[in-house]
Design a protein around this motif. Structure first.
Motif, PDB file in Angstrom:
ATOM      1  N   MET A  60       0.844  -1.197   0.000  1.00  0.00           N
ATOM      2  CA  MET A  60       0.000   0.000   0.000  1.00  0.00           C
ATOM      3  C   MET A  60       0.878   1.247   0.000  1.00  0.00           C
ATOM      4  N   GLU A  61       1.892   1.230   0.840  1.00  0.00           N
ATOM      5  CA  GLU A  61       2.812   2.373   0.944  1.00  0.00           C
ATOM      6  C   GLU A  61       3.607   2.533  -0.348  1.00  0.00           C
ATOM      7  N   ARG A  62       4.122   1.448  -0.884  1.00  0.00           N
ATOM      8  CA  ARG A  62       4.953   1.483  -2.095  1.00  0.00           C
ATOM      9  C   ARG A  62       4.202   2.072  -3.283  1.00  0.00           C
ATOM     10  N   THR A  63       2.900   1.841  -3.359  1.00  0.00           N
ATOM     11  CA  THR A  63       2.102   2.330  -4.484  1.00  0.00           C
ATOM     12  C   THR A  63       1.463   3.691  -4.208  1.00  0.00           C
ATOM     13  N   GLY A  64       1.850   4.332  -3.097  1.00  0.00           N
ATOM     14  CA  GLY A  64       1.416   5.699  -2.835  1.00  0.00           C
ATOM     15  C   GLY A  64       0.165   5.855  -1.999  1.00  0.00           C
ATOM     16  N   GLY A  65      -0.267   4.804  -1.310  1.00  0.00           N
ATOM     17  CA  GLY A  65      -1.524   4.860  -0.557  1.00  0.00           C
ATOM     18  C   GLY A  65      -1.472   5.563   0.788  1.00  0.00           C
ATOM     19  N   ARG A  92      -1.499   3.120  -8.514  1.00  0.00           N
ATOM     20  CA  ARG A  92      -2.651   2.243  -8.791  1.00  0.00           C
ATOM     21  C   ARG A  92      -3.664   2.918  -9.715  1.00  0.00           C
ATOM     22  N   ARG A  93      -3.200   3.822 -10.548  1.00  0.00           N
ATOM     23  CA  ARG A  93      -4.100   4.535 -11.456  1.00  0.00           C
ATOM     24  C   ARG A  93      -4.035   3.949 -12.862  1.00  0.00           C
ATOM     25  N   SER A  94      -4.914   4.439 -13.713  1.00  0.00           N
ATOM     26  CA  SER A  94      -4.991   3.998 -15.114  1.00  0.00           C
ATOM     27  C   SER A  94      -5.259   2.498 -15.207  1.00  0.00           C
ATOM     28  N   ASN A 112      -3.325  -3.206 -16.030  1.00  0.00           N
ATOM     29  CA  ASN A 112      -3.866  -4.041 -14.956  1.00  0.00           C
ATOM     30  C   ASN A 112      -5.284  -3.612 -14.639  1.00  0.00           C
ATOM     31  N   ASN A 113      -5.852  -4.238 -13.614  1.00  0.00           N
ATOM     32  CA  ASN A 113      -7.192  -3.889 -13.158  1.00  0.00           C
ATOM     33  C   ASN A 113      -7.209  -3.816 -11.633  1.00  0.00           C
ATOM     34  N   ALA A 114      -8.156  -3.066 -11.116  1.00  0.00           N
ATOM     35  CA  ALA A 114      -8.209  -2.779  -9.679  1.00  0.00           C
ATOM     36  C   ALA A 114      -8.412  -4.027  -8.827  1.00  0.00           C
ATOM     37  N   ILE A 115      -9.315  -4.892  -9.220  1.00  0.00           N
ATOM     38  CA  ILE A 115      -9.630  -6.075  -8.406  1.00  0.00           C
ATOM     39  C   ILE A 115      -8.417  -7.001  -8.289  1.00  0.00           C
ATOM     40  N   ASP A 116      -7.750  -7.286  -9.406  1.00  0.00           N
ATOM     41  CA  ASP A 116      -6.576  -8.168  -9.361  1.00  0.00           C
ATOM     42  C   ASP A 116      -5.420  -7.535  -8.600  1.00  0.00           C
ATOM     43  N   TYR A 181      -8.678   5.790 -16.541  1.00  0.00           N
ATOM     44  CA  TYR A 181      -8.248   7.180 -16.666  1.00  0.00           C
ATOM     45  C   TYR A 181      -7.019   7.409 -15.806  1.00  0.00           C
ATOM     46  N   ALA A 182      -6.196   8.371 -16.231  1.00  0.00           N
ATOM     47  CA  ALA A 182      -4.957   8.677 -15.513  1.00  0.00           C
ATOM     48  C   ALA A 182      -5.217   9.191 -14.103  1.00  0.00           C
ATOM     49  N   ALA A 183      -6.395   9.748 -13.865  1.00  0.00           N
ATOM     50  CA  ALA A 183      -6.705  10.297 -12.535  1.00  0.00           C
ATOM     51  C   ALA A 183      -7.602   9.368 -11.718  1.00  0.00           C
ATOM     52  N   ARG A 184      -7.828   8.138 -12.185  1.00  0.00           N
ATOM     53  CA  ARG A 184      -8.650   7.201 -11.408  1.00  0.00           C
ATOM     54  C   ARG A 184      -7.850   5.971 -11.029  1.00  0.00           C
ATOM     55  N   GLY A 185      -7.839   5.698  -9.735  1.00  0.00           N
ATOM     56  CA  GLY A 185      -7.190   4.498  -9.232  1.00  0.00           C
ATOM     57  C   GLY A 185      -8.151   3.788  -8.283  1.00  0.00           C
ATOM     58  N   PHE A 186      -7.621   3.282  -7.197  1.00  0.00           N
ATOM     59  CA  PHE A 186      -8.489   2.679  -6.182  1.00  0.00           C
ATOM     60  C   PHE A 186      -7.812   2.790  -4.829  1.00  0.00           C
TER      61      PHE A 186
END
Length: 192
Positions: A60-65, A92-94, A112-116, A181-186
């Motif tokens: 979570m930290e590594r990906t900017g959360g 975790r965007r795009s 990639n996708n958010a769920i995976d 989108y570039a501004a949407r992640g999870f």
């Protein structure tokens, strides 16, 4: 031993372990309004007892959360960590919503996708309700948006939902699950 998505073991080096605990403690101390009446010693004891959860928090930290404690379940004793970065985590965007959506794209597929991604990290996407609870702790996603768990009836029809905060209000929107989108992640959460 559990394995990560690239086949490596989900174990932190002692340097990563110590560094992450220090980062989490510093964030915990700096943001006491998110977890009033909780003490770091109890949180750290839970983390030390569950190294696989610490690995997920590292992801979570590594990906900017910027994960932080946002709740304590008194019945189970679990602490709930959630991504508290001001905007949807950059790492975790795009991404589209799920594997089915990713495979449905004929061209210009995201990586990639958010769920995976969430599953590989050992976390879960926030539900709309959890997203709204997070927004009570601060102003998040003022410029970005975040996919949230989509109800089955919407997903079966090809859609997915996402949230953001605009005009001091939390909005829930819909999109085709294959969109990205570039501004949407999870944002995700983990119980420790």
């Amino acid at each position: 031993m559990a394995k990560s998505s690239n086949g490596s073991e989900k174990v932190l080096s002692s340097e990563q372990h110590d560094g992450l605990l220090q980062t989490l403690k510093t964030r915990f101390d700096k943001n006491m309004d998110r977890h009033q009446e909780l003490e770091w010693a109890g949180v750290q004891a839970k983390l030390e007892a569950q190294p696989e959860k610490l690995w997920s928090l590292h992801e979570m930290e590594r990906t900017g959360g910027e994960p932080d404690v946002v709740d304590h379940d008194k019945q189970t004793g679990e602490y709930v960590f959630c991504d508290c970065s001001a905007e949807s985590p950059k790492g975790r965007r795009s991404v589209c919503y799920d594997r089915e959506a990713l495979e449905s794209r004929k061209e210009h597929k995201p990586q990639n996708n958010a769920i995976d991604m969430a599953a590989a990290m050992g976390i879960e996407l926030l539900s709309e309700e959890q997203y709204r609870e997070l927004q009570k702790l601060g102003n998040f996603d003022l410029k970005s948006s975040s996919w949230v768990k989509t109800p089955d009836n919407i997903r079966k029809l090809g859609g997915a939902i996402f949230c953001d905060r605009r005009y001091d209000t939390v909005f829930v929107y819909h999109n085709g699950a294959e969109s990205y989108y570039a501004a949407r992640g999870f944002r995700g959460l983990i119980r420790v």
